[in-house]
Write a protein that holds these residues in place. Structure first.
Motif, PDB file in Angstrom:
ATOM      1  N   SER A  75       0.794  -1.331   0.159  1.00  0.00           N
ATOM      2  CA  SER A  75      -0.035  -0.116  -0.075  1.00  0.00           C
ATOM      3  C   SER A  75       1.073   1.287  -0.075  1.00  0.00           C
ATOM      4  O   SER A  75       0.603   2.472  -0.767  1.00  0.00           O
ATOM      5  CB  SER A  75      -0.897   0.156   1.166  1.00  0.00           C
ATOM      6  OG  SER A  75      -1.546   1.405   1.425  1.00  0.00           O
ATOM      7  N   ASP A  76       1.949   1.355   0.723  1.00  0.00           N
ATOM      8  CA  ASP A  76       2.752   2.216   0.838  1.00  0.00           C
ATOM      9  C   ASP A  76       3.436   2.538  -0.614  1.00  0.00           C
ATOM     10  O   ASP A  76       3.631   3.637  -1.206  1.00  0.00           O
ATOM     11  CB  ASP A  76       4.001   2.342   1.794  1.00  0.00           C
ATOM     12  CG  ASP A  76       3.406   2.107   3.321  1.00  0.00           C
ATOM     13  OD1 ASP A  76       2.657   2.579   3.479  1.00  0.00           O
ATOM     14  OD2 ASP A  76       4.072   1.200   3.951  1.00  0.00           O
ATOM     15  N   ALA A  77       4.100   1.591  -1.383  1.00  0.00           N
ATOM     16  CA  ALA A  77       4.356   1.728  -2.615  1.00  0.00           C
ATOM     17  C   ALA A  77       3.599   2.208  -3.719  1.00  0.00           C
ATOM     18  O   ALA A  77       3.769   3.087  -4.577  1.00  0.00           O
ATOM     19  CB  ALA A  77       5.021   0.055  -3.020  1.00  0.00           C
ATOM     20  N   LEU A  78       2.244   2.020  -3.348  1.00  0.00           N
ATOM     21  CA  LEU A  78       1.196   2.213  -4.364  1.00  0.00           C
ATOM     22  C   LEU A  78       1.074   3.975  -4.141  1.00  0.00           C
ATOM     23  O   LEU A  78       1.128   4.656  -5.187  1.00  0.00           O
ATOM     24  CB  LEU A  78      -0.109   1.738  -4.207  1.00  0.00           C
ATOM     25  CG  LEU A  78       0.005  -0.008  -4.783  1.00  0.00           C
ATOM     26  CD1 LEU A  78      -1.385  -0.559  -4.349  1.00  0.00           C
ATOM     27  CD2 LEU A  78      -0.151   0.027  -6.199  1.00  0.00           C
ATOM     28  N   LYS A  79       1.243   4.209  -3.010  1.00  0.00           N
ATOM     29  CA  LYS A  79       0.918   5.763  -2.636  1.00  0.00           C
ATOM     30  C   LYS A  79       1.937   6.302  -3.444  1.00  0.00           C
ATOM     31  O   LYS A  79       1.734   7.568  -3.808  1.00  0.00           O
ATOM     32  CB  LYS A  79       1.056   5.926  -1.154  1.00  0.00           C
ATOM     33  CG  LYS A  79       0.417   7.300  -0.792  1.00  0.00           C
ATOM     34  CD  LYS A  79       0.325   7.446   0.714  1.00  0.00           C
ATOM     35  CE  LYS A  79      -0.954   6.447   1.339  1.00  0.00           C
ATOM     36  NZ  LYS A  79      -1.091   6.568   2.552  1.00  0.00           N
ATOM     37  N   LEU A  80       3.259   5.854  -3.251  1.00  0.00           N
ATOM     38  CA  LEU A  80       4.334   6.697  -4.018  1.00  0.00           C
ATOM     39  C   LEU A  80       4.188   6.795  -5.190  1.00  0.00           C
ATOM     40  O   LEU A  80       4.727   7.484  -5.950  1.00  0.00           O
ATOM     41  CB  LEU A  80       5.507   5.824  -3.500  1.00  0.00           C
ATOM     42  CG  LEU A  80       6.073   6.028  -1.987  1.00  0.00           C
ATOM     43  CD1 LEU A  80       7.363   5.103  -1.665  1.00  0.00           C
ATOM     44  CD2 LEU A  80       6.401   7.400  -1.545  1.00  0.00           C
ATOM     45  N   THR A  81       3.386   5.952  -6.100  1.00  0.00           N
ATOM     46  CA  THR A  81       3.252   5.969  -7.345  1.00  0.00           C
ATOM     47  C   THR A  81       2.069   6.591  -7.767  1.00  0.00           C
ATOM     48  O   THR A  81       1.619   6.898  -8.990  1.00  0.00           O
ATOM     49  CB  THR A  81       3.353   4.589  -7.930  1.00  0.00           C
ATOM     50  OG1 THR A  81       2.023   3.968  -7.566  1.00  0.00           O
ATOM     51  CG2 THR A  81       4.412   3.769  -7.751  1.00  0.00           C
ATOM     52  N   GLY A  82       1.335   7.280  -6.775  1.00  0.00           N
ATOM     53  CA  GLY A  82       0.016   8.102  -7.180  1.00  0.00           C
ATOM     54  C   GLY A  82      -0.963   7.353  -7.284  1.00  0.00           C
ATOM     55  O   GLY A  82      -2.099   7.997  -7.831  1.00  0.00           O
ATOM     56  N   GLU A 135      -4.540   5.741  -6.055  1.00  0.00           N
ATOM     57  CA  GLU A 135      -5.801   6.252  -5.098  1.00  0.00           C
ATOM     58  C   GLU A 135      -6.126   4.939  -4.351  1.00  0.00           C
ATOM     59  O   GLU A 135      -6.084   3.670  -4.911  1.00  0.00           O
ATOM     60  CB  GLU A 135      -6.828   6.944  -5.870  1.00  0.00           C
ATOM     61  CG  GLU A 135      -6.254   8.270  -6.331  1.00  0.00           C
ATOM     62  CD  GLU A 135      -7.423   8.928  -7.043  1.00  0.00           C
ATOM     63  OE1 GLU A 135      -8.765   8.173  -7.127  1.00  0.00           O
ATOM     64  OE2 GLU A 135      -7.314  10.007  -7.427  1.00  0.00           O
ATOM     65  N   ASN A 136      -6.938   5.304  -3.255  1.00  0.00           N
ATOM     66  CA  ASN A 136      -7.212   3.946  -2.474  1.00  0.00           C
ATOM     67  C   ASN A 136      -6.503   2.694  -2.073  1.00  0.00           C
ATOM     68  O   ASN A 136      -6.737   1.808  -2.569  1.00  0.00           O
ATOM     69  CB  ASN A 136      -8.841   3.539  -3.133  1.00  0.00           C
ATOM     70  CG  ASN A 136      -9.660   4.230  -3.586  1.00  0.00           C
ATOM     71  OD1 ASN A 136      -9.954   5.372  -3.117  1.00  0.00           O
ATOM     72  ND2 ASN A 136     -10.341   4.392  -4.848  1.00  0.00           N
ATOM     73  N   THR A 137      -5.328   3.171  -1.760  1.00  0.00           N
ATOM     74  CA  THR A 137      -4.133   2.341  -2.063  1.00  0.00           C
ATOM     75  C   THR A 137      -4.300   1.023  -0.921  1.00  0.00           C
ATOM     76  O   THR A 137      -3.927  -0.133  -1.292  1.00  0.00           O
ATOM     77  CB  THR A 137      -2.832   3.209  -1.615  1.00  0.00           C
ATOM     78  OG1 THR A 137      -2.891   3.789  -0.381  1.00  0.00           O
ATOM     79  CG2 THR A 137      -2.328   4.143  -2.573  1.00  0.00           C
ATOM     80  N   ALA A 138      -4.894   1.347   0.277  1.00  0.00           N
ATOM     81  CA  ALA A 138      -5.000   0.080   1.192  1.00  0.00           C
ATOM     82  C   ALA A 138      -6.057  -0.761   0.453  1.00  0.00           C
ATOM     83  O   ALA A 138      -5.952  -1.961   0.620  1.00  0.00           O
ATOM     84  CB  ALA A 138      -5.618   0.712   2.374  1.00  0.00           C
ATOM     85  N   THR A 139      -7.080  -0.286  -0.137  1.00  0.00           N
ATOM     86  CA  THR A 139      -8.127  -1.302  -0.615  1.00  0.00           C
ATOM     87  C   THR A 139      -7.663  -1.831  -1.856  1.00  0.00           C
ATOM     88  O   THR A 139      -7.648  -3.045  -2.253  1.00  0.00           O
ATOM     89  CB  THR A 139      -9.409  -0.414  -0.875  1.00  0.00           C
ATOM     90  OG1 THR A 139      -9.818  -0.016   0.220  1.00  0.00           O
ATOM     91  CG2 THR A 139     -10.281  -1.279  -1.585  1.00  0.00           C
ATOM     92  N   LEU A 140      -6.698  -1.113  -2.859  1.00  0.00           N
ATOM     93  CA  LEU A 140      -6.169  -1.721  -3.777  1.00  0.00           C
ATOM     94  C   LEU A 140      -5.227  -2.855  -3.530  1.00  0.00           C
ATOM     95  O   LEU A 140      -5.244  -3.787  -4.126  1.00  0.00           O
ATOM     96  CB  LEU A 140      -5.463  -0.505  -4.818  1.00  0.00           C
ATOM     97  CG  LEU A 140      -5.030  -0.922  -6.152  1.00  0.00           C
ATOM     98  CD1 LEU A 140      -6.063  -1.582  -6.967  1.00  0.00           C
ATOM     99  CD2 LEU A 140      -4.623   0.285  -6.856  1.00  0.00           C
ATOM    100  N   ALA A 141      -4.351  -2.434  -2.612  1.00  0.00           N
ATOM    101  CA  ALA A 141      -3.320  -3.575  -2.222  1.00  0.00           C
ATOM    102  C   ALA A 141      -3.991  -4.740  -1.735  1.00  0.00           C
ATOM    103  O   ALA A 141      -3.674  -5.937  -1.950  1.00  0.00           O
ATOM    104  CB  ALA A 141      -2.475  -3.029  -1.269  1.00  0.00           C
ATOM    105  N   ALA A 142      -5.153  -4.550  -0.866  1.00  0.00           N
ATOM    106  CA  ALA A 142      -5.636  -5.797  -0.473  1.00  0.00           C
ATOM    107  C   ALA A 142      -6.520  -6.542  -1.441  1.00  0.00           C
ATOM    108  O   ALA A 142      -6.384  -7.918  -1.413  1.00  0.00           O
ATOM    109  CB  ALA A 142      -6.806  -5.408   0.668  1.00  0.00           C
TER     110      ALA A 142
END
Length: 277
Positions: free
Chosen positions: A112-119, A121-128
């Motif tokens: 989720s942290d890595a997704l946030k660094l790439t811009g 959205e909804n990174t916690a949900t997207l990661a899960a």
């Protein structure tokens, strides 16, 4: 590129990039007498990335003392041995024992942290959702933890299935109103959308608001079961929630009525897990 780790002059620390072969990894692991217990799922994940050619030189280091003892890197080195791959690693030599309390002491970065660094959205949900999607693709229906998807595996999956972002967005919007875990909503919406995109979205909107549902509609039965469990202070198991949602979808699609949603006798397995249709 050097393939040895020899003694360093006192106070001298150096670093270089080394192509680490399985044989070299085994040699270096023999200099690891007092390290932490090996976490096999971590090694397995690294090995899968190495075998698939996904492993990247990212600046993380293998650390050695001034006399050649391995301080950090045993999981990566074990993965090299397991995969049979030769991969580049940054090697730091000449460290002193007083650095050990600081090794691996930082907060671990999540996907989720890595997704946030790439811009994203909804990174916690997207990661899960990506995590469950990788497991589903591999036939891992139950959340046993036997295979833990790596960030590179999830990133590869997201690249191949960019449409999962729409499912994660819907899950993020409904999860606060709906009682199912966001990972279940996102994965099921994506799976159902492959069959009928509009019907998939309508299904989850009705689970969320219950509008116009007869008491025997499978969606209402799913909604009521989850709500009762939540009100009693219970927690929705991710695997059970996934199975119940798929059963409700299949029954609703077939025009059937239900008074309850049954689980298989003896519990859920990869073999008896329901599949959307």
């Amino acid at each position: 590129m050097s393939e040895s780790v020899g003694a360093q002059d006192d106070g001298v620390v150096d670093a270089e990039i080394v192509d680490v072969s399985p044989a070299l990894a085994e040699t270096w692991l023999s200099r690891n007498p007092n390290n932490r217990n090996l976490r096999r799922p971590v090694v397995d994940g690294y090995a899968r990335d190495m075998e698939a050619g996904r492993w990247r030189l990212n600046g993380e280091t293998l650390k050695f003392s001034a006399d050649g003892q391995l301080y950090d890197g045993q999981h990566r080195l074990n993965a090299i041995v397991q995969s049979g791959a030769t991969v580049p690693m940054v090697v730091v030599r000449g460290l002193t024992p007083d650095v050990m309390p600081t090794v691996d002491a930082g907060a671990k970065r999540t996907y989720s942290d890595a997704l946030k660094l790439t811009g994203e959205e909804n990174t916690a949900t997207l990661a899960a959702v990506c995590r469950r999607a990788v497991m589903w693709e591999r036939g891992m229906r139950t959340n046993t933890g036997a295979i833990r998807p790596t960030p590179l595996e999830m990133d590869d999956w997201l690249t191949r299935h960019p449409e999962i972002r729409n499912s994660a967005d819907l899950a993020n919007r409904l999860a606060s109103r709906e009682r199912l875990p966001a990972s279940v909503i996102g994965l099921c919406h994506w799976l159902f959308s492959e069959l009928d995109g509009d019907a998939a979205t309508t299904f989850f909107l009705r689970v969320a608001d219950g509008d116009g549902l007869a008491a025997t509609d499978p969606i209402a039965v799913l909604r009521n079961r989850v709500t009762r469990l939540r009100l009693s202070g219970g927690r929705i198991n991710e695997t059970e929630g996934l199975a119940l949602t798929i059963r409700a979808w299949n029954a609703h699609r077939d025009g059937e009525t239900r008074t309850k949603l049954q689980m298989p006798r003896g519990g859920l397995t990869n073999e008896n897990f329901p599949v959307p249709r």
